[in-house]
Design a protein around this motif. Structure first.
Motif, PDB file in Angstrom:
ATOM      1  N   ARG A 101      -5.744  -7.831  -9.000  1.00  0.00           N
ATOM      2  CA  ARG A 101      -6.079  -6.527  -8.312  1.00  0.00           C
ATOM      3  C   ARG A 101      -4.736  -5.868  -8.527  1.00  0.00           C
ATOM      4  NH1 ARG A 101      -5.388  -5.348  -2.289  1.00  0.00           N
ATOM      5  NH2 ARG A 101      -6.895  -3.433  -1.946  1.00  0.00           N
ATOM      6  N   THR A 102      -3.569  -6.044  -8.351  1.00  0.00           N
ATOM      7  CA  THR A 102      -2.477  -5.438  -8.570  1.00  0.00           C
ATOM      8  C   THR A 102      -2.388  -4.757 -10.087  1.00  0.00           C
ATOM      9  OG1 THR A 102      -1.219  -6.127  -6.716  1.00  0.00           O
ATOM     10  CG2 THR A 102       0.134  -4.941  -8.326  1.00  0.00           C
ATOM     11  N   GLN A 103      -2.344  -5.849 -10.872  1.00  0.00           N
ATOM     12  CA  GLN A 103      -2.314  -5.842 -12.381  1.00  0.00           C
ATOM     13  C   GLN A 103      -3.294  -4.499 -12.805  1.00  0.00           C
ATOM     14  OE1 GLN A 103       0.243  -7.073 -13.624  1.00  0.00           O
ATOM     15  NE2 GLN A 103      -0.011  -5.984 -15.667  1.00  0.00           N
ATOM     16  N   ARG A 104      -4.543  -4.607 -12.475  1.00  0.00           N
ATOM     17  CA  ARG A 104      -5.617  -3.605 -12.651  1.00  0.00           C
ATOM     18  C   ARG A 104      -5.162  -2.115 -12.351  1.00  0.00           C
ATOM     19  NH1 ARG A 104      -8.992  -7.751 -10.993  1.00  0.00           N
ATOM     20  NH2 ARG A 104      -9.260  -6.826  -8.981  1.00  0.00           N
ATOM     21  N   VAL A 284       4.769  -9.043  -0.573  1.00  0.00           N
ATOM     22  CA  VAL A 284       4.482  -7.735   0.221  1.00  0.00           C
ATOM     23  C   VAL A 284       5.095  -6.285  -0.454  1.00  0.00           C
ATOM     24  CG1 VAL A 284       4.954  -6.276   2.257  1.00  0.00           C
ATOM     25  CG2 VAL A 284       4.226  -8.719   2.643  1.00  0.00           C
ATOM     26  N   LEU A 285       6.183  -6.326  -1.093  1.00  0.00           N
ATOM     27  CA  LEU A 285       6.989  -5.397  -1.587  1.00  0.00           C
ATOM     28  C   LEU A 285       6.338  -5.028  -3.028  1.00  0.00           C
ATOM     29  CD1 LEU A 285      10.645  -6.001  -0.737  1.00  0.00           C
ATOM     30  CD2 LEU A 285       9.205  -4.382   0.384  1.00  0.00           C
ATOM     31  N   THR A 286       6.116  -6.323  -3.802  1.00  0.00           N
ATOM     32  CA  THR A 286       5.438  -6.075  -4.889  1.00  0.00           C
ATOM     33  C   THR A 286       3.803  -5.244  -4.756  1.00  0.00           C
ATOM     34  OG1 THR A 286       6.718  -7.725  -5.881  1.00  0.00           O
ATOM     35  CG2 THR A 286       4.710  -6.868  -7.241  1.00  0.00           C
ATOM     36  N   VAL A 287       3.294  -5.771  -3.866  1.00  0.00           N
ATOM     37  CA  VAL A 287       1.682  -5.335  -3.727  1.00  0.00           C
ATOM     38  C   VAL A 287       1.635  -4.022  -3.259  1.00  0.00           C
ATOM     39  CG1 VAL A 287      -0.291  -5.943  -2.549  1.00  0.00           C
ATOM     40  CG2 VAL A 287       0.905  -7.812  -3.666  1.00  0.00           C
ATOM     41  N   PHE A 288       2.731  -3.545  -2.065  1.00  0.00           N
ATOM     42  CA  PHE A 288       2.517  -2.577  -1.547  1.00  0.00           C
ATOM     43  C   PHE A 288       3.020  -1.271  -2.311  1.00  0.00           C
ATOM     44  CE2 PHE A 288       2.210  -3.024   3.415  1.00  0.00           C
ATOM     45  CZ  PHE A 288       1.812  -4.558   3.039  1.00  0.00           C
ATOM     46  N   LEU A 289       4.034  -1.552  -3.230  1.00  0.00           N
ATOM     47  CA  LEU A 289       4.416  -0.360  -4.038  1.00  0.00           C
ATOM     48  C   LEU A 289       3.440  -0.254  -5.238  1.00  0.00           C
ATOM     49  CD1 LEU A 289       8.247  -1.339  -4.430  1.00  0.00           C
ATOM     50  CD2 LEU A 289       7.179   0.441  -2.934  1.00  0.00           C
ATOM     51  N   ALA A 290       2.898  -1.157  -5.838  1.00  0.00           N
ATOM     52  CA  ALA A 290       2.019  -1.132  -6.945  1.00  0.00           C
ATOM     53  C   ALA A 290       0.612  -0.595  -6.490  1.00  0.00           C
ATOM     54  CB  ALA A 290       1.529  -2.263  -7.641  1.00  0.00           C
ATOM     55  N   LEU A 291       0.096  -0.930  -5.360  1.00  0.00           N
ATOM     56  CA  LEU A 291      -1.038  -0.375  -5.039  1.00  0.00           C
ATOM     57  C   LEU A 291      -0.816   1.246  -4.286  1.00  0.00           C
ATOM     58  CD1 LEU A 291      -2.860  -3.333  -3.216  1.00  0.00           C
ATOM     59  CD2 LEU A 291      -3.186  -2.299  -5.524  1.00  0.00           C
ATOM     60  N   GLY A 292       0.446   1.244  -3.755  1.00  0.00           N
ATOM     61  CA  GLY A 292       0.834   2.649  -3.192  1.00  0.00           C
ATOM     62  C   GLY A 292       0.802   3.550  -4.313  1.00  0.00           C
ATOM     63  N   ALA A 293       1.115   3.238  -5.725  1.00  0.00           N
ATOM     64  CA  ALA A 293       1.079   4.284  -6.674  1.00  0.00           C
ATOM     65  C   ALA A 293      -0.234   4.440  -7.044  1.00  0.00           C
ATOM     66  CB  ALA A 293       1.950   3.540  -7.749  1.00  0.00           C
ATOM     67  N   TRP A 294      -1.248   3.497  -6.949  1.00  0.00           N
ATOM     68  CA  TRP A 294      -2.560   3.676  -7.239  1.00  0.00           C
ATOM     69  C   TRP A 294      -3.196   4.761  -6.142  1.00  0.00           C
ATOM     70  CZ3 TRP A 294      -6.880   2.077  -4.151  1.00  0.00           C
ATOM     71  CH2 TRP A 294      -8.134   2.302  -4.598  1.00  0.00           C
ATOM     72  N   ARG A 295      -2.809   4.265  -4.867  1.00  0.00           N
ATOM     73  CA  ARG A 295      -3.414   5.403  -3.938  1.00  0.00           C
ATOM     74  C   ARG A 295      -2.749   6.769  -4.188  1.00  0.00           C
ATOM     75  NH1 ARG A 295      -5.829   2.776   0.279  1.00  0.00           N
ATOM     76  NH2 ARG A 295      -5.308   0.454   0.333  1.00  0.00           N
ATOM     77  N   LEU A 296      -1.595   6.943  -4.552  1.00  0.00           N
ATOM     78  CA  LEU A 296      -0.939   8.351  -4.814  1.00  0.00           C
ATOM     79  C   LEU A 296      -1.963   8.700  -5.900  1.00  0.00           C
ATOM     80  CD1 LEU A 296       2.780   7.716  -4.839  1.00  0.00           C
ATOM     81  CD2 LEU A 296       1.375   9.290  -3.185  1.00  0.00           C
ATOM     82  N   ALA A 297      -2.393   7.994  -6.931  1.00  0.00           N
ATOM     83  CA  ALA A 297      -3.236   8.796  -8.139  1.00  0.00           C
ATOM     84  C   ALA A 297      -4.553   9.216  -7.614  1.00  0.00           C
ATOM     85  CB  ALA A 297      -3.195   7.760  -9.136  1.00  0.00           C
ATOM     86  N   GLN A 298      -4.800   8.762  -6.428  1.00  0.00           N
ATOM     87  CA  GLN A 298      -6.153   9.411  -5.877  1.00  0.00           C
ATOM     88  C   GLN A 298      -5.869  10.713  -5.048  1.00  0.00           C
ATOM     89  OE1 GLN A 298      -8.770   7.187  -6.557  1.00  0.00           O
ATOM     90  NE2 GLN A 298      -7.101   6.110  -7.376  1.00  0.00           N
ATOM     91  N   LYS A 299      -4.521  11.021  -4.955  1.00  0.00           N
ATOM     92  CA  LYS A 299      -4.186  12.179  -4.336  1.00  0.00           C
ATOM     93  C   LYS A 299      -3.695  13.127  -5.378  1.00  0.00           C
ATOM     94  CE  LYS A 299      -3.612  10.637   0.250  1.00  0.00           C
ATOM     95  NZ  LYS A 299      -4.511  11.208   0.901  1.00  0.00           N
ATOM     96  N   LYS A 300      -3.980  12.932  -6.807  1.00  0.00           N
ATOM     97  CA  LYS A 300      -3.579  13.828  -7.832  1.00  0.00           C
ATOM     98  C   LYS A 300      -2.076  13.708  -8.274  1.00  0.00           C
ATOM     99  CE  LYS A 300      -7.729  15.597  -8.141  1.00  0.00           C
ATOM    100  NZ  LYS A 300      -8.570  15.224  -9.411  1.00  0.00           N
ATOM    101  N   VAL A 301      -1.400  12.623  -7.765  1.00  0.00           N
ATOM    102  CA  VAL A 301      -0.203  12.379  -8.131  1.00  0.00           C
ATOM    103  C   VAL A 301      -0.006  11.054  -8.898  1.00  0.00           C
ATOM    104  CG1 VAL A 301       2.304  12.121  -7.169  1.00  0.00           C
ATOM    105  CG2 VAL A 301       0.485  13.566  -5.993  1.00  0.00           C
ATOM    106  N   LEU A 302       0.531  11.275 -10.118  1.00  0.00           N
ATOM    107  CA  LEU A 302       0.389  10.153 -10.888  1.00  0.00           C
ATOM    108  C   LEU A 302       1.950   9.432 -10.828  1.00  0.00           C
ATOM    109  CD1 LEU A 302      -0.533   8.245 -13.266  1.00  0.00           C
ATOM    110  CD2 LEU A 302       0.284  10.153 -14.977  1.00  0.00           C
ATOM    111  N   THR A 303       2.305   8.256 -10.681  1.00  0.00           N
ATOM    112  CA  THR A 303       3.472   7.315 -10.504  1.00  0.00           C
ATOM    113  C   THR A 303       3.680   7.009 -11.847  1.00  0.00           C
ATOM    114  OG1 THR A 303       2.938   6.959  -8.122  1.00  0.00           O
ATOM    115  CG2 THR A 303       4.751   5.847  -9.244  1.00  0.00           C
ATOM    116  N   ARG A 304       5.082   7.590 -12.568  1.00  0.00           N
ATOM    117  CA  ARG A 304       5.307   6.768 -13.744  1.00  0.00           C
ATOM    118  C   ARG A 304       6.318   5.636 -13.519  1.00  0.00           C
ATOM    119  NH1 ARG A 304       7.681   8.477 -17.609  1.00  0.00           N
ATOM    120  NH2 ARG A 304       6.214   7.920 -19.112  1.00  0.00           N
ATOM    121  N   ARG A 305       7.047   5.586 -12.276  1.00  0.00           N
ATOM    122  CA  ARG A 305       7.911   4.431 -12.163  1.00  0.00           C
ATOM    123  C   ARG A 305       7.414   4.139 -10.592  1.00  0.00           C
ATOM    124  NH1 ARG A 305      11.064   7.405 -15.212  1.00  0.00           N
ATOM    125  NH2 ARG A 305      12.031   8.752 -13.688  1.00  0.00           N
TER     126      ARG A 305
END
Length: 866
Positions: A101-104, A284-305
């Motif tokens: 799920r995180t990798q996708r 927890v940290l790995t999953v939260f940061l990765a899925l957090g980046a995906w959630r940001l993309a839903q708000k028109k903010v792309l996470t490059r790092r």
């Protein structure tokens, strides 16, 4: 209005041989993409399932599980051994699911963050993903672009930074050549255009490019862990060492103190070590940061790092550019001084028809919408299809331009001029009083934040005999004509409508917004006034900044929220000084020169629509819509992610305390062993998804943007953060151990005591989840806040309880017994007492938190936060 002709790409007309085919067609490009593959350089190698499984089973927790399974086999308890080994496979499956799920989501983000390319397809310019570029595509290149593939320059002139390939820091000049092998025309993938504009034909993509041939060895690189991830790993290593030491001590204590056999003592030690080790934290940290980046993309903010997600919630200063972030980046005609129809018509005639200048485009839009303009010249030009027959361009000594049109008379010409007001006035024969009045009006319009152009017209008759425009001997300079001053046009880049509310959100959240722009001070002040940026009367300009030492500038920045006429190096200096003052700085930028400041900022934010590739690749975040409101939404999302990480880690510390107590206390007090490895594994099946699924899905708290940013030094592993959860867990531990002691004292069987305490412990896990969801709500009021994973987990816990009570084999493995009504009543009493304790601790610690928030709100109202 100032036009730079040196690097403007001049497009050939449709009859030109170069663009006769208008680039590839969509069909040709699609066919070639299928045949030759995507323009994708070797990327990071994804973790294989085999490697992931190997990493899982070599973790300390699973090594202990395997050891416990082996001991059960040695003791002849096959049921327990089979159960433990089966659980290993279950947890491996859960890990693979969560990793997938995180990798996708990460792969989706990588596709979004891939470099973009501007190509000509089907005769029109089209922005596509860099991986869709194919051979023979026509690339349109401009300053700041990262070249998507190896290509040959066909038109224009460029300067390209090829240091990626050559190590040379000096940009290389590129010119089109007739020979395909001409080295000056060769462009390489991944190099950066630092100056100029041009058109190039792609000759190689993907691994066939020069950089593709040497990048395979770099493909296995991975992202550097964040500060929080590194802290977590150090904590786990320390706790792992402590767990091993205490487990060995318990084994020795069991053998010496309780006279227990060796193998059961080792099992007890393994259970104790498993109870201590909070191995869920890194996950927890790995999953939260990765899925957090995906959630940001839903708000028109792309996470490059992905590591930038961690810093978002702590931003204290947001340094933003004006153009395109606070404003629309679209010029409009805001005011006309003079006859509106006459002025706008003349200004339009002074502009090229095919233009990219934002003010000239604004004139075209304005005139298309107005019906009251003078139309004789326009009508004549539209009927005849004529354009200007002569043009006087801007020059360093005269910031004005004139376009000349043929009238209906053979030797008569109409001249339309526009430019800097002072230059236009110099071209016109006006009195000193009229000149002064124009300057006064220009100053008034500029004070409103408008960019002002002067407009003039002239009539000129060619000398006798020069009846054809092609044979006219044109005067050398615009000054050789007699112009009539027509009026002034004021342009503005209007503020984005969502900015005032977004700014108000930042102010409520304690995030200081600073405008850092290269624009004129008057324009910046006018925009700041319109959007309500700041009530601070003091401003700072680039020349003033250069006169201040670092210490003086630090003091000055405490009373300044608007900096104008800044150079890129000055922006970088401001960012570093703010950081040196203890601020966590977020900064926006769009140009090549903004790259150093974007990289230096704690969270660099590049513009996705108008920004250059260099700016986007230097930044941690990219705004897909260039909207300031999206930045504010990202800060709110960052705070939500930070809150949820703290909730999850708090839950982990809290839930491990009663497990540790029930594993440690019985051997010390000569009581029979209560928790065995099988019980702890059963608990882990609940704890793991609670950490990664339930808390990651938690919605943002109601006051997420009504409280100050967390301190930069704050950590979810600090004593202040860990103490409340430990108190929660300690109370639950006392109640469960007390229940064990009471039931044992009144003579209940060991299996029944274990069943009641184990059931209460399993249900208390759900209570601890509720207690850590939102400290502003009571435990059971939190049930009204939707969280689909909490519902699923609760249902799963109930199903597990039913299964272990109903299936004889599981009861035998876990050494528990069926319950009657009285037993269930005892469990309910214990759970009620745990709920009361958790609610009391929540109220106490929330009251302290509320006091801090109230003090912040009062300071904000009194203006102490600027």
């Amino acid at each position: 209005m100032k036009r730079n002709h040196k690097h403007v790409l001049t497009r050939p007309k449709k009859s030109s041989g170069l663009l006769r085919n208008a680039g590839l067609s969509s069909t040709q490009a699609s066919d070639r993409l299928q045949r030759e593959g995507q323009n994708l350089l070797p990327g990071s190698i994804p973790v294989s399932a085999f490697k992931l499984v190997f990493e899982v089973i070599t973790e300390p927790m699973f090594l202990m599980l395997l050891a416990a399974g082996g001991l059960y086999l040695a003791l002849g308890d096959r049921g327990e051994a089979i159960f433990l080994l089966a659980v290993v496979f279950v947890i491996i499956g859960m890990t693979l699911f969560q990793h997938g799920r995180t990798q996708r989501q990460l792969e989706a983000l990588r596709e979004l963050s891939a470099p973009r390319a501007l190509v000509i397809r089907d005769g029109v310019e089209k922005r596509i993903a860099g991986l869709e570029v194919v051979r023979d595509d026509l690339l349109v290149l401009r300053e700041g672009d990262r070249i998507a593939a190896d290509a040959l320059l066909l038109e224009g002139s460029l300067e390209v930074d090829e240091s990626l390939l050559t190590g040379e820091s000096v940009a290389v000049s590129k010119l089109p050549q007739s020979s395909d092998s001409a080295p000056d025309a060769q462009l390489y993938a991944s190099t950066v255009v630092t100056k100029g504009a041009g058109l190039a034909k792609v000759i190689a993509t993907a691994q066939e490019t020069a950089v593709g041939k040497i990048s395979t060895d770099l493909a296995a690189t991975t992202e550097v862990p964040s500060v929080l991830q590194r802290r977590a790993r150090r904590l786990i290593r320390w706790l792992g060492g402590l767990a091993l030491l205490l487990a060995l001590m318990q084994i020795a204590l069991n053998i010496w103190w309780n006279q227990a056999p060796l193998l059961p003592s080792i099992l007890s030690g393994i259970a104790f070590a498993m109870a201590i080790l909070p191995e869920e934290i890194p996950v927890v940290l790995t999953v939260f940061l990765a899925l957090g980046a995906w959630r940001l993309a839903q708000k028109k903010v792309l996470t490059r790092r992905v590591t930038a997600v961690e810093a978002l919630g702590g931003i204290t200063v947001l340094a933003v550019d004006k153009t395109g972030t606070l404003t629309m980046n679209r010029m409009t005609v805001a005011a006309i001084d003079g006859d509106a129809g006459k002025v706008s018509t003349c200004a339009l005639l002074a502009s090229p028809r095919d233009t990219v200048d934002p003010m000239e485009r604004a004139l075209q839009v304005y005139c298309a919408q107005k019906q009251d303009q003078e139309s004789s010249i326009l009508d004549h030009l539209n009927k005849t299809g004529q354009d200007a027959i002569h043009e006087y361009a801007l020059s360093a000594d005269l910031l004005a331009m004139t376009r000349v049109y043929q009238t209906t008379q053979a030797r008569e010409y109409f001249l339309a001029a526009k430019g800097a007001p002072e230059a236009i006035i110099d071209l016109c024969q006006v009195s000193s009083s009229a000149r002064e009045a124009v300057h006064t009006r220009v100053a008034e319009m500029a004070a409103q934040g408008l960019r002002v152009l002067g407009v003039a017209q002239a009539r000129w008759t060619a000398p006798d005999g020069q009846t054809s425009a092609s044979h006219v001997s044109w005067p050398e300079s615009q000054r050789d004509f007699v112009y009539e001053f027509i009026g002034l046009v004021g342009f503005e880049d209007p503020p984005r409508p969502e900015v005032p509310e977004a700014l108000a959100q930042c102010q409520r959240a304690g995030v200081r917004v600073m405008m850092m722009t290269g624009d004129h001070l008057a324009t910046a002040v006018a925009i700041a006034r319109k959007i309500g940026l700041s009530e601070m009367p003091v401003t700072l300009t680039g020349p003033e900044l250069d006169q201040l030492s670092d210490e003086e500038l630090k003091l000055r920045l405490k009373e300044v929220n608007l900096c104008a006429r800044l150079k890129p190096t000055q922006k970088l200096r401001l960012v570093k000084l703010l950081q040196a003052s203890g601020e966590v700085v977020g900064m926006t930028g769009d140009g090549v020169n903004d790259a150093p400041a974007l990289r230096a900022a704690d969270v660099g934010v590049a513009m996705g629509e108008r920004g250059t590739d260099v700016a986007r690749e230097s930044a941690a975040l990219v705004l897909l819509d260039d909207s300031f409101a999206s930045i504010v939404a990202a800060i709110a999302q960052g705070r939500r992610i930070d809150d949820n990480i703290r909730k999850a880690t708090g839950f982990i510390f809290s839930v491990h305390v009663p497990i540790i107590a029930l594993a440690l206390v019985p051997p010390v007090l000569h009581w029979p062993m209560l928790l065995m490895p099988a019980h702890i594994v059963l608990l882990e099946l609940v704890i793991d998804p609670a950490c990664t699924l339930v808390f990651e899905s938690e919605p943002e708290e109601r006051d997420v943007m009504d409280r100050p940013p967390r301190a930069a030094s704050d950590s979810p592993f600090s004593f202040a953060a860990v103490f409340p959860p430990l108190v929660q867990g300690l109370g639950v531990a006392v109640l469960l151990v007390g229940t064990y002691a009471w039931l044992d004292a009144i003579g209940w069987t060991q299996e029944l005591v274990r069943t009641i305490v184990m059931s209460a412990l399993l249900l208390s896990v759900l209570l601890i989840i509720l207690a850590n969801r939102d400290h502003a709500r009571s435990l059971f009021a939190g049930l009204l806040v939707p969280n689909r994973w909490l519902r699923r987990l609760s249902l799963g816990v109930l199903m597990v309880l039913v299964a272990v009570y109903a299936i004889p084999w599981l009861r035998e493995v876990l050494k528990i017994t069926p319950l009657d009504i009285m037993d269930l009543g005892v469990i309910l009493v214990v759970i009620g007492a745990c709920a009361l304790w958790l609610e009391l601790t929540r109220l106490y610690f929330f009251a302290q938190h509320a006091t801090v928030s109230t003090r912040f709100a009062l300071d904000h109202d009194r203006g102490k936060l600027g």
